[in-house]
Enzyme design. Sequence first.
Site, PDB file in Angstrom:
ATOM      1  N   ASN A  54       0.780  -1.347   0.089  1.00 31.29           N
ATOM      2  CA  ASN A  54       0.035   0.318  -0.246  1.00 31.29           C
ATOM      3  C   ASN A  54       0.377   1.225   0.032  1.00 31.29           C
ATOM      4  O   ASN A  54       0.022   2.318  -0.211  1.00 31.29           O
ATOM      5  CB  ASN A  54      -0.943  -0.302   1.431  1.00 31.29           C
ATOM      6  CG  ASN A  54      -0.544  -0.227   2.398  1.00 31.29           C
ATOM      7  OD1 ASN A  54       0.988  -0.831   2.758  1.00 31.29           O
ATOM      8  ND2 ASN A  54      -0.755   0.811   3.654  1.00 31.29           N
TER       9      ASN A  54
ATOM     10  N   HIS B  55       7.268  -6.523  -3.467  1.00 34.32           N
ATOM     11  CA  HIS B  55       6.434  -7.144  -2.690  1.00 34.32           C
ATOM     12  C   HIS B  55       5.727  -7.359  -4.913  1.00 34.32           C
ATOM     13  O   HIS B  55       6.755  -6.336  -5.135  1.00 34.32           O
ATOM     14  CB  HIS B  55       5.252  -5.955  -2.244  1.00 34.32           C
ATOM     15  CG  HIS B  55       3.751  -6.407  -1.878  1.00 34.32           C
ATOM     16  ND1 HIS B  55       2.987  -6.315  -3.269  1.00 34.32           N
ATOM     17  CD2 HIS B  55       3.508  -6.970  -0.714  1.00 34.32           C
ATOM     18  CE1 HIS B  55       2.203  -6.995  -2.297  1.00 34.32           C
ATOM     19  NE2 HIS B  55       2.139  -7.060  -1.731  1.00 34.32           N
TER      20      HIS B  55
ATOM     21  N   GLU C  78       4.136  -5.017  11.469  1.00 38.32           N
ATOM     22  CA  GLU C  78       3.223  -4.173  11.208  1.00 38.32           C
ATOM     23  C   GLU C  78       1.885  -4.524  10.017  1.00 38.32           C
ATOM     24  O   GLU C  78       1.880  -5.003   9.604  1.00 38.32           O
ATOM     25  CB  GLU C  78       3.501  -2.630  11.345  1.00 38.32           C
ATOM     26  CG  GLU C  78       2.581  -2.353  11.219  1.00 38.32           C
ATOM     27  CD  GLU C  78       1.388  -1.532  10.414  1.00 38.32           C
ATOM     28  OE1 GLU C  78       0.421  -2.414  10.390  1.00 38.32           O
ATOM     29  OE2 GLU C  78       2.030  -0.559   9.419  1.00 38.32           O
TER      30      GLU C  78
ATOM     31  N   CYS D  20      -2.872   1.357   7.234  1.00 42.36           N
ATOM     32  CA  CYS D  20      -3.056   0.569   8.108  1.00 42.36           C
ATOM     33  C   CYS D  20      -4.027   1.460   9.468  1.00 42.36           C
ATOM     34  O   CYS D  20      -4.091   1.016  10.448  1.00 42.36           O
ATOM     35  CB  CYS D  20      -1.931   0.396   8.754  1.00 42.36           C
ATOM     36  SG  CYS D  20      -0.370   0.122   7.389  1.00 42.36           S
TER      37      CYS D  20
ATOM     38  N   GLU E  46     -10.178  -6.665  11.097  1.00 51.91           N
ATOM     39  CA  GLU E  46     -10.160  -5.222  10.138  1.00 51.91           C
ATOM     40  C   GLU E  46     -10.291  -5.775   8.447  1.00 51.91           C
ATOM     41  O   GLU E  46      -9.988  -6.871   8.306  1.00 51.91           O
ATOM     42  CB  GLU E  46      -8.311  -5.260   9.370  1.00 51.91           C
ATOM     43  CG  GLU E  46      -8.082  -4.128   8.725  1.00 51.91           C
ATOM     44  CD  GLU E  46      -6.760  -4.038   8.724  1.00 51.91           C
ATOM     45  OE1 GLU E  46      -6.045  -4.777   9.536  1.00 51.91           O
ATOM     46  OE2 GLU E  46      -6.497  -2.640   7.511  1.00 51.91           O
TER      47      GLU E  46
END
Lengths: 479, 479
Positions: free
Chosen positions: B120, B147, B224, B261, B350
């Site tokens: 992200n 990523h 995280e 986040c 979430e």
Amino acid sequence: MPATNISLPVNDAVASAHSAFSEYKKTSPAQKVLFLQAIAAEITAAGPAIIPVTQKESNLPLPRLEGELIRTTKQINLFADLLKEGSWVRAVIDVKENPATDIRQMQVPFGVVAVFGASNFPFAFSVAGGDTISALAAGCPVVHKAHPAHPETAAMIAACIHRAAEKTGMPPAVFTTVEGFEAGMQLVNHPLVSAVAFTGSFRGGKALYDAAVKREKPIPVYAEMGSVNPVFILPHALQQNGYDIASKLVASNLLGTGQFCTNPGIVVMPPLHDAKSFLDTSAQIIGSSKGGVMLTSGIHEAYKTGVQKFGEHKGVTVKATGAIEEEKATPHLFVTTADEFLNDEHLQEEVFGPSSLFVETDDKAALYNIASALHGQLTATIWGTEEDLKEYADLITILEDKAGRLLINGVPTGVEVTAAMVHGGPYPATTDSRTTSVGTDAIYRFTRPVCYQNFPQFLLPDALKDENPLGIVRKSLGH
Amino acid sequence: MPATNISLPVNDAVASAHSAFSEYKKTSPAQKVLFLQAIAAEITAAGPAIIPVTQKESNLPLPRLEGELIRTTKQINLFADLLKEGSWVRAVIDVKENPATDIRQMQVPFGVVAVFGASNFPFAFSVAGGDTISALAAGCPVVHKAHPAHPETAAMIAACIHRAAEKTGMPPAVFTTVEGFEAGMQLVNHPLVSAVAFTGSFRGGKALYDAAVKREKPIPVYAEMGSVNPVFILPHALQQNGYDIASKLVASNLLGTGQFCTNPGIVVMPPLHDAKSFLDTSAQIIGSSKGGVMLTSGIHEAYKTGVQKFGEHKGVTVKATGAIEEEKATPHLFVTTADEFLNDEHLQEEVFGPSSLFVETDDKAALYNIASALHGQLTATIWGTEEDLKEYADLITILEDKAGRLLINGVPTGVEVTAAMVHGGPYPATTDSRTTSVGTDAIYRFTRPVCYQNFPQFLLPDALKDENPLGIVRKSLGH
């Protein structure tokens, strides 16, 4: 909330400690200072009654116990001073006008901490030892699992803490105790326990670590599991001061019947004729030494098994043994070669007690190879002249990655309680190399940073208010 | 040394990074400053070529990417400034004359760090993002696992770092990259990797954590893993500013198609008539909102599954949805009661994207129960007037144990890069609540303290020498 397989005493202890947390974390630094000072005062007052009991339970000599008790109360007062001074909370204040920003940070306590007492320091690393006191200083209630080697001592010191809590108006459950192996494992698995501190064997510490990381909510484990504290003797130092080094090292190895985490268990020697005289001197001192009664019969049995294993190792020679006496640990000096040492990781294992393994190297490369092959250590020591240290400068670079404390021309036993101390080191010396269990930085094992953004002044913790009512040193940015 | 089931590219990358470590850790702070500044300069120069590629790979709008690139280079320069200022090493010097004591402590780098890029933030939390830069600043070589959502961007930024390393004379392997899921797991299991940093899903972070703690030598994992960032609206604030709060909160929730986040996913409302108008306002804004194309189709699929699960939950009502468009995420507003929320932990999960769950409470006790039942969070926010905040003071005490960052009357999105920031929090928001992944304190994830005892001056690191050649702020004791 607590898991159903946790016994009532553990559940009660943790639940009451957890209730005490919300009250205890609100007490001011000044109130915590009084509490810690009261603990030290109670222990000092009860000392004459406690020491004979501890002497019986631990087999440790009286002068050592008297010294350890003083060290323990000094350590408690050191944490009181830390709270008084106040900057340990690491307050950072970032206030800017454009764009409007008000971000402040400080350390806050974790929650309930489980502390496991150690056998070898019935005062300094047990009930009111460094782990308990640094957790209490951080603002965390402690549930203490007493070491079975000194149950009466543990009860007497626990009573000191309870009296201190009562006298200074702390919630009684700020400190509670549980007993027994089962209770210890239940403690680590209890959902309301938020961190674990332990000093002891690798096996014990690793079992707690494995349980803690498998929890639904993993928690940090600070296990100090000892090490062999390698010592490297460099050529010129050996030539010039062989006798002196041998005396100091052997004395350090025999100190307290070798029952220190920082006991120098491995000595790496250079390829020199002089190494022989160094070795002979060491052997002579060991040969005329007497052992002592160990802390527990279990520790004595483990020591006997350890030295027997080394004695039967085909690559290891028994160079000297001390007096053989009933019920006492016999000092041992073993010798091996660099090749043998590098080929068998078991030779790096700690034999807790008055035993050491001298490793003969053929050249500088072998010495470096040994340094590189070492597991994590609490300490690593080099004996060298200026010439040696310049020639072997890379040895420091290697050892920096292996140990928490590096020493030049000294002995690793005798751990100073100071803000500069690191009593810790890479795994397997500890389960968390980022921390220390001796010295004031031990407090950070039980805190975490919290950031307060856009808080009105009245809601901020005192440490972060503009007017700085605690008068502490803080870092200010953005002005 | 490396385990045999580790592929050649990973082995090569880690082995060369490990070789680079001994060289890189010896570079001076000034040399590292030049290296970091060169990385920032290379990225700035390559920006115009990189951004269109990233736009295609990430579906993120150009202004956002332009802003993120600037934020990323600013962040790199912030770490350069940290090294220049130098006090971050936390040098402590304890020298006493009687008894003679010379004990000094500072932070040293861990070793090779494995960094996993996030989807992200293709710049700020990816190849040259906060994790990589804080590790490089600490003195640790980085092996980066790119990523898969932005491989070309990753390659272009990696090239910037390589050019910077070449221009400033750093060992080339100070930064290397590997690709693919398998390579990532091998990286975590490689014996020469000493720490792991990750930003992403709970599932991904937990898998890395589980692998790391099971290693023969466990290593720290800084994962995280996001959170739902609860927001509590207190009664008077709601009455006085309901419309304003609703607009700000919903805007924060929809920002960047909810792919942050710190996206506020849970809003706890008081038992008031006014709550209805607050809820209706929020629903109205969501109802007239448009979604956006998400970062990857995988993330979009996960979002659709998440909102479907909430939609089908018998205790949850769909209050509003935004525009339904092909290939775009549809914003969702769900409502539930305190009882439902407390009875089903899944409602705390979430849903990564523009979705939020409003929880209606019956009274203050229910609101406190919800706060107490929350899992670990990156942030927790309270909207309240002074009167509210005084009446609900215990809410802060509860939330302090739940989150890394607490906000009053603000929105959690928009994480300032400052020394005061904590972007972290209790599990499961992260695997290590003692650290932050944003702000300069992120450097301490990759260092450990080492103590130098009785060192001659010439052997000490510059940061600890008496003459203080680096001119840094240090703590001196014992004088």
